[in-house]
Design a protein around this motif. Structure first.
Motif, PDB file in Angstrom:
ATOM      1  N   GLU A   2       0.840  -1.197   0.000  1.00  0.00           N
ATOM      2  CA  GLU A   2       0.000   0.000   0.000  1.00  0.00           C
ATOM      3  C   GLU A   2       0.876   1.248   0.000  1.00  0.00           C
ATOM      4  O   GLU A   2       1.940   1.257   0.639  1.00  0.00           O
ATOM      5  CB  GLU A   2      -0.868   0.015   1.259  1.00  0.00           C
ATOM      6  CG  GLU A   2      -1.911  -1.065   1.317  1.00  0.00           C
ATOM      7  CD  GLU A   2      -3.105  -0.731   0.459  1.00  0.00           C
ATOM      8  OE1 GLU A   2      -3.431   0.451   0.307  1.00  0.00           O
ATOM      9  OE2 GLU A   2      -3.688  -1.678  -0.091  1.00  0.00           O
ATOM     10  N   PRO A   3       0.454   2.298  -0.668  1.00  0.00           N
ATOM     11  CA  PRO A   3       1.235   3.547  -0.652  1.00  0.00           C
ATOM     12  C   PRO A   3       1.415   4.122   0.744  1.00  0.00           C
ATOM     13  O   PRO A   3       2.462   4.693   1.053  1.00  0.00           O
ATOM     14  CB  PRO A   3       0.411   4.495  -1.529  1.00  0.00           C
ATOM     15  CG  PRO A   3      -0.390   3.598  -2.406  1.00  0.00           C
ATOM     16  CD  PRO A   3      -0.662   2.365  -1.596  1.00  0.00           C
ATOM     17  N   ALA A   4       0.427   3.956   1.598  1.00  0.00           N
ATOM     18  CA  ALA A   4       0.533   4.471   2.966  1.00  0.00           C
ATOM     19  C   ALA A   4       1.598   3.713   3.756  1.00  0.00           C
ATOM     20  O   ALA A   4       2.320   4.307   4.567  1.00  0.00           O
ATOM     21  CB  ALA A   4      -0.818   4.366   3.676  1.00  0.00           C
ATOM     22  N   THR A   5       1.729   2.430   3.520  1.00  0.00           N
ATOM     23  CA  THR A   5       2.749   1.632   4.195  1.00  0.00           C
ATOM     24  C   THR A   5       4.141   2.043   3.747  1.00  0.00           C
ATOM     25  O   THR A   5       5.048   2.197   4.575  1.00  0.00           O
ATOM     26  CB  THR A   5       2.532   0.138   3.906  1.00  0.00           C
ATOM     27  OG1 THR A   5       1.195  -0.220   4.269  1.00  0.00           O
ATOM     28  CG2 THR A   5       3.518  -0.720   4.660  1.00  0.00           C
ATOM     29  N   VAL A   6       4.310   2.233   2.443  1.00  0.00           N
ATOM     30  CA  VAL A   6       5.608   2.661   1.913  1.00  0.00           C
ATOM     31  C   VAL A   6       5.971   4.038   2.463  1.00  0.00           C
ATOM     32  O   VAL A   6       7.114   4.275   2.863  1.00  0.00           O
ATOM     33  CB  VAL A   6       5.581   2.674   0.368  1.00  0.00           C
ATOM     34  CG1 VAL A   6       6.863   3.266  -0.197  1.00  0.00           C
ATOM     35  CG2 VAL A   6       5.357   1.273  -0.168  1.00  0.00           C
ATOM     36  N   LEU A   7       5.016   4.938   2.509  1.00  0.00           N
ATOM     37  CA  LEU A   7       5.257   6.284   3.042  1.00  0.00           C
ATOM     38  C   LEU A   7       5.618   6.222   4.520  1.00  0.00           C
ATOM     39  O   LEU A   7       6.547   6.897   4.967  1.00  0.00           O
ATOM     40  CB  LEU A   7       4.028   7.168   2.838  1.00  0.00           C
ATOM     41  CG  LEU A   7       4.145   8.602   3.333  1.00  0.00           C
ATOM     42  CD1 LEU A   7       5.217   9.352   2.549  1.00  0.00           C
ATOM     43  CD2 LEU A   7       2.816   9.315   3.219  1.00  0.00           C
TER      44      LEU A   7
END
Length: 43
Positions: A2-7
């Protein structure tokens, strides 16, 4: 991932790196080059 996890992981890595660099600068070998303005102006 997920993009939120990477961020979140990227932000945590940056914060850990900055914290490590400041601790190294404050207490490691570069600390010998730091000056203490309070010691320079003792009365």
């Amino acid at each position: 991932m997920e993009p939120a996890t990477v961020l979140s992981i990227s932000l945590a890595a940056v914060l850990i790196a900055i914290t490590g660099w400041t601790v190294y600068t404050s207490f490691g070998p570069p600390a010998k080059e730091l000056r203490d303005p309070f010691e320079e102006h003792e009365d």
